[in-house]
Design a protein around this motif. Structure first.
Motif, PDB file in Angstrom:
ATOM      1  N   PRO A  50       0.766  -1.200  -0.114  1.00  0.00           N
ATOM      2  CA  PRO A  50      -0.379  -0.117   0.214  1.00  0.00           C
ATOM      3  C   PRO A  50       0.646   1.253   0.570  1.00  0.00           C
ATOM      4  O   PRO A  50       0.484   2.482  -0.687  1.00  0.00           O
ATOM      5  N   LEU A  51       1.709   0.763   0.505  1.00  0.00           N
ATOM      6  CA  LEU A  51       2.695   2.381   0.879  1.00  0.00           C
ATOM      7  C   LEU A  51       4.152   2.345  -1.078  1.00  0.00           C
ATOM      8  O   LEU A  51       3.531   3.885  -1.164  1.00  0.00           O
ATOM      9  N   LEU A  52       3.683   1.882  -0.781  1.00  0.00           N
ATOM     10  CA  LEU A  52       4.625   1.978  -2.490  1.00  0.00           C
ATOM     11  C   LEU A  52       4.207   1.732  -3.964  1.00  0.00           C
ATOM     12  O   LEU A  52       4.613   1.568  -5.227  1.00  0.00           O
ATOM     13  N   GLY A  53       3.122   0.932  -3.937  1.00  0.00           N
ATOM     14  CA  GLY A  53       2.223   0.279  -4.654  1.00  0.00           C
ATOM     15  C   GLY A  53       2.838  -0.740  -5.683  1.00  0.00           C
ATOM     16  O   GLY A  53       3.993  -1.338  -5.221  1.00  0.00           O
ATOM     17  N   ALA A  54       2.406  -1.758  -6.754  1.00  0.00           N
ATOM     18  CA  ALA A  54       2.864  -2.780  -7.409  1.00  0.00           C
ATOM     19  C   ALA A  54       2.276  -2.435  -8.478  1.00  0.00           C
ATOM     20  O   ALA A  54       0.427  -2.520  -8.907  1.00  0.00           O
ATOM     21  N   SER A  55       2.164  -2.991  -9.805  1.00  0.00           N
ATOM     22  CA  SER A  55       1.652  -3.272 -11.046  1.00  0.00           C
ATOM     23  C   SER A  55       2.028  -4.385 -11.832  1.00  0.00           C
ATOM     24  O   SER A  55       2.825  -5.118 -11.609  1.00  0.00           O
ATOM     25  N   PHE A  56       0.681  -5.024 -11.710  1.00  0.00           N
ATOM     26  CA  PHE A  56       1.748  -7.018 -11.761  1.00  0.00           C
ATOM     27  C   PHE A  56       1.376  -7.173 -13.571  1.00  0.00           C
ATOM     28  O   PHE A  56       0.099  -7.606 -13.765  1.00  0.00           O
ATOM     29  N   SER A  57       2.199  -6.787 -14.051  1.00  0.00           N
ATOM     30  CA  SER A  57       2.341  -6.452 -15.566  1.00  0.00           C
ATOM     31  C   SER A  57       2.749  -7.391 -16.179  1.00  0.00           C
ATOM     32  O   SER A  57       3.133  -8.292 -15.140  1.00  0.00           O
ATOM     33  N   THR A  58       2.490  -8.182 -16.999  1.00  0.00           N
ATOM     34  CA  THR A  58       3.359  -9.772 -18.017  1.00  0.00           C
ATOM     35  C   THR A  58       4.626  -9.010 -17.679  1.00  0.00           C
ATOM     36  O   THR A  58       5.185 -11.137 -17.217  1.00  0.00           O
ATOM     37  N   ALA A  59       5.407  -8.553 -17.906  1.00  0.00           N
ATOM     38  CA  ALA A  59       7.271  -8.656 -18.230  1.00  0.00           C
ATOM     39  C   ALA A  59       7.292  -8.381 -16.094  1.00  0.00           C
ATOM     40  O   ALA A  59       8.388  -8.789 -15.856  1.00  0.00           O
ATOM     41  N   THR A  60       6.504  -7.881 -15.346  1.00  0.00           N
ATOM     42  CA  THR A  60       7.074  -7.497 -14.226  1.00  0.00           C
ATOM     43  C   THR A  60       6.546  -9.496 -13.465  1.00  0.00           C
ATOM     44  O   THR A  60       7.560  -9.651 -12.625  1.00  0.00           O
ATOM     45  N   VAL A  61       5.366  -9.806 -13.766  1.00  0.00           N
ATOM     46  CA  VAL A  61       5.601 -11.539 -13.110  1.00  0.00           C
ATOM     47  C   VAL A  61       6.104 -12.242 -14.315  1.00  0.00           C
ATOM     48  O   VAL A  61       6.904 -13.081 -13.212  1.00  0.00           O
ATOM     49  N   VAL A  62       7.094 -11.619 -15.363  1.00  0.00           N
ATOM     50  CA  VAL A  62       7.929 -12.570 -15.857  1.00  0.00           C
ATOM     51  C   VAL A  62       9.491 -12.652 -15.424  1.00  0.00           C
ATOM     52  O   VAL A  62      10.151 -13.526 -14.388  1.00  0.00           O
ATOM     53  N   TRP A  63       9.516 -11.847 -14.787  1.00  0.00           N
ATOM     54  CA  TRP A  63      10.847 -11.085 -14.120  1.00  0.00           C
ATOM     55  C   TRP A  63      11.038 -11.573 -12.742  1.00  0.00           C
ATOM     56  O   TRP A  63      12.140 -11.385 -12.152  1.00  0.00           O
ATOM     57  N   GLY A  64       9.778 -10.770 -12.093  1.00  0.00           N
ATOM     58  CA  GLY A  64       9.749 -10.919 -10.580  1.00  0.00           C
ATOM     59  C   GLY A  64       9.969 -12.435 -10.514  1.00  0.00           C
ATOM     60  O   GLY A  64      10.298 -13.544  -9.598  1.00  0.00           O
ATOM     61  N   ALA A  65       9.467 -13.792 -10.630  1.00  0.00           N
ATOM     62  CA  ALA A  65       9.260 -14.873 -11.333  1.00  0.00           C
ATOM     63  C   ALA A  65      10.720 -15.707 -11.398  1.00  0.00           C
ATOM     64  O   ALA A  65      11.499 -16.379 -10.717  1.00  0.00           O
ATOM     65  N   ALA A  66      11.413 -14.961 -12.667  1.00  0.00           N
ATOM     66  CA  ALA A  66      12.326 -15.613 -12.931  1.00  0.00           C
ATOM     67  C   ALA A  66      14.021 -14.534 -11.457  1.00  0.00           C
ATOM     68  O   ALA A  66      14.526 -15.840 -11.197  1.00  0.00           O
ATOM     69  N   ALA A 158      24.156 -13.096  -8.940  1.00  0.00           N
ATOM     70  CA  ALA A 158      23.507 -12.121  -9.423  1.00  0.00           C
ATOM     71  C   ALA A 158      22.666 -11.721 -10.182  1.00  0.00           C
ATOM     72  O   ALA A 158      21.705 -11.179 -11.381  1.00  0.00           O
ATOM     73  N   GLY A 159      21.824 -13.462 -11.218  1.00  0.00           N
ATOM     74  CA  GLY A 159      20.447 -13.198 -11.763  1.00  0.00           C
ATOM     75  C   GLY A 159      19.833 -13.055 -11.480  1.00  0.00           C
ATOM     76  O   GLY A 159      18.763 -11.799 -11.458  1.00  0.00           O
ATOM     77  N   GLN A 160      19.885 -13.071  -9.434  1.00  0.00           N
ATOM     78  CA  GLN A 160      18.362 -12.114  -9.332  1.00  0.00           C
ATOM     79  C   GLN A 160      18.690 -11.040  -9.142  1.00  0.00           C
ATOM     80  O   GLN A 160      17.251 -10.465  -9.377  1.00  0.00           O
ATOM     81  N   LEU A 161      19.774 -10.299  -8.684  1.00  0.00           N
ATOM     82  CA  LEU A 161      20.160  -8.888  -9.131  1.00  0.00           C
ATOM     83  C   LEU A 161      19.809  -8.120 -10.980  1.00  0.00           C
ATOM     84  O   LEU A 161      18.631  -7.317 -10.634  1.00  0.00           O
ATOM     85  N   VAL A 162      19.856  -8.680 -11.531  1.00  0.00           N
ATOM     86  CA  VAL A 162      19.492  -8.379 -12.862  1.00  0.00           C
ATOM     87  C   VAL A 162      18.482  -8.565 -12.877  1.00  0.00           C
ATOM     88  O   VAL A 162      18.086  -7.669 -14.100  1.00  0.00           O
ATOM     89  N   PHE A 163      17.477  -9.811 -12.976  1.00  0.00           N
ATOM     90  CA  PHE A 163      16.234 -10.118 -12.965  1.00  0.00           C
ATOM     91  C   PHE A 163      15.280  -9.342 -12.193  1.00  0.00           C
ATOM     92  O   PHE A 163      14.463  -7.855 -13.098  1.00  0.00           O
ATOM     93  N   LEU A 164      16.234  -8.479 -10.777  1.00  0.00           N
ATOM     94  CA  LEU A 164      14.934  -7.552 -10.636  1.00  0.00           C
ATOM     95  C   LEU A 164      14.873  -6.408 -10.794  1.00  0.00           C
ATOM     96  O   LEU A 164      13.675  -5.378 -11.032  1.00  0.00           O
ATOM     97  N   HIS A 165      16.320  -6.466 -10.942  1.00  0.00           N
ATOM     98  CA  HIS A 165      16.628  -4.801 -12.598  1.00  0.00           C
ATOM     99  C   HIS A 165      16.329  -4.045 -13.433  1.00  0.00           C
ATOM    100  O   HIS A 165      15.715  -3.600 -14.054  1.00  0.00           O
ATOM    101  N   GLN A 166      15.709  -6.324 -14.255  1.00  0.00           N
ATOM    102  CA  GLN A 166      14.650  -5.712 -15.352  1.00  0.00           C
ATOM    103  C   GLN A 166      13.720  -5.589 -15.401  1.00  0.00           C
ATOM    104  O   GLN A 166      12.723  -5.120 -16.069  1.00  0.00           O
ATOM    105  N   ALA A 167      12.628  -5.500 -14.213  1.00  0.00           N
ATOM    106  CA  ALA A 167      11.279  -6.137 -13.922  1.00  0.00           C
ATOM    107  C   ALA A 167      11.216  -4.073 -13.992  1.00  0.00           C
ATOM    108  O   ALA A 167      11.638  -3.106 -13.937  1.00  0.00           O
ATOM    109  N   PRO A 168      10.217  -3.560 -14.754  1.00  0.00           N
ATOM    110  CA  PRO A 168       9.704  -2.406 -15.192  1.00  0.00           C
ATOM    111  C   PRO A 168       9.763  -1.388 -14.294  1.00  0.00           C
ATOM    112  O   PRO A 168       9.452  -1.669 -13.172  1.00  0.00           O
TER     113      PRO A 168
END
Length: 278
Positions: A50-66, A158-168
């Protein structure tokens, strides 16, 4: 400067989380610790929604899951590495790979560094290795399998950090929520499959829950830092997290800081100062 401060905060939070997680794992099987830490981590991220918001677009779900899959893989590979080889040799390998790969990705994506940053970045990478290394005289030579596991663990971090960075950038905390849900599901499933090997010891509930909460805060600070600065700088500062663990171990459990780690802490201070002016 804001990105650097956020990255330092993330590094400190990761170091504290690792220290507390290590204490918890001394009292009960590590998967029992994770079974407490994972829900606590999810709870923190849901409270931040609620404080920072969240948008669950397809790209977000894919990169977050990765990022969640990479996080679970990092956990498994780290402990496999710990089991098969000398950690005073393998831990610096893991730390260096976890820092160097995001740096490479950032530079390939067109990030540029000023002259001070070109000096500070390799110094920070050297500090990562020095701070994470153990006393290490007379250590056994690691096998090829152990080295591959160490590289794999570093690559997964490293993958965890890079994938989080790629999220919108406008996705808020959604990639963190998705990533934590995926990594928690994987680790809890592993705990269920291995329940007969977990032993009768009860986990340290408060310590484990605090470790999970700090890990979520570290992830959040990294995400904010990467969104406001260069991944190549942020990732290597975050990779200095063993410094926090070492200092806590010295102050709380009276573990000694060896000479190489002291050099690493000094090198890290110089590197951060140089990166601050880039």
């Amino acid at each position: 400067m804001i990105a650097l401060l956020l990255a330092l905060g993330s590094s400190l939070a990761y170091g504290c989380a690792d220290f507390l997680g290590g204490l918890g794992a001394r009292r009960a099987h590590v998967l029992r610790t994770v079974m407490i830490a994972a829900p606590a981590s999810c709870a923190v991220e849901l409270l931040l929604w609620p404080l920072l918001g969240a948008s669950f677009s397809t790209a977000t779900v894919v990169w977050g899951a990765a990022s969640g899959v990479a996080s679970a893989a990092a956990f498994a590979l780290l402990y496999l590495t710990l089991a098969v080889g000398p950690m005073n040799v393998l831990s610096p390998v893991t730390a260096l790979v976890s820092a160097a790969l995001p740096v490479g990705v950032g530079l390939l994506q067109g990030e540029h560094l000023a002259a001070a940053g070109m000096v500070g970045l390799p110094l920070a990478l050297a500090a990562v290795v020095l701070v994470s290394a153990g006393p290490g005289t007379g250590a056994a030579r690691p096998s090829r399998t152990a080295l591959l596991l160490a590289f794999g663990a570093g690559a997964a971090i490293a993958g965890q950090l890079v994938f989080l960075h790629q999220a919108p950038a406008d996705s808020g905390v959604a990639p963190l929520i998705i990533g934590r849900a995926v990594s928690s599901a994987i680790t809890l499933a592993a705990a269920g499959l291995m329940r007969r090997r977990l032993g009768p010891e009860r986990p340290a509930y408060a310590i484990s829950a605090t470790a999970g909460a700090l890990d979520s805060i570290a992830n959040l600070l990294f995400l904010l830092a990467a969104r406001s600065g260069n991944l190549s700088v942020v990732a290597v500062i975050v990779a200095l997290y063993p410094a926090g663990t070492v200092l806590l171990a010295c102050g709380v459990t009276a573990e000694r800081i060896h000479r190489g780690q002291l050099v690493g802490l000094g090198t890290a201070a110089v590197a951060v100062s140089l990166l601050a002016v880039t």
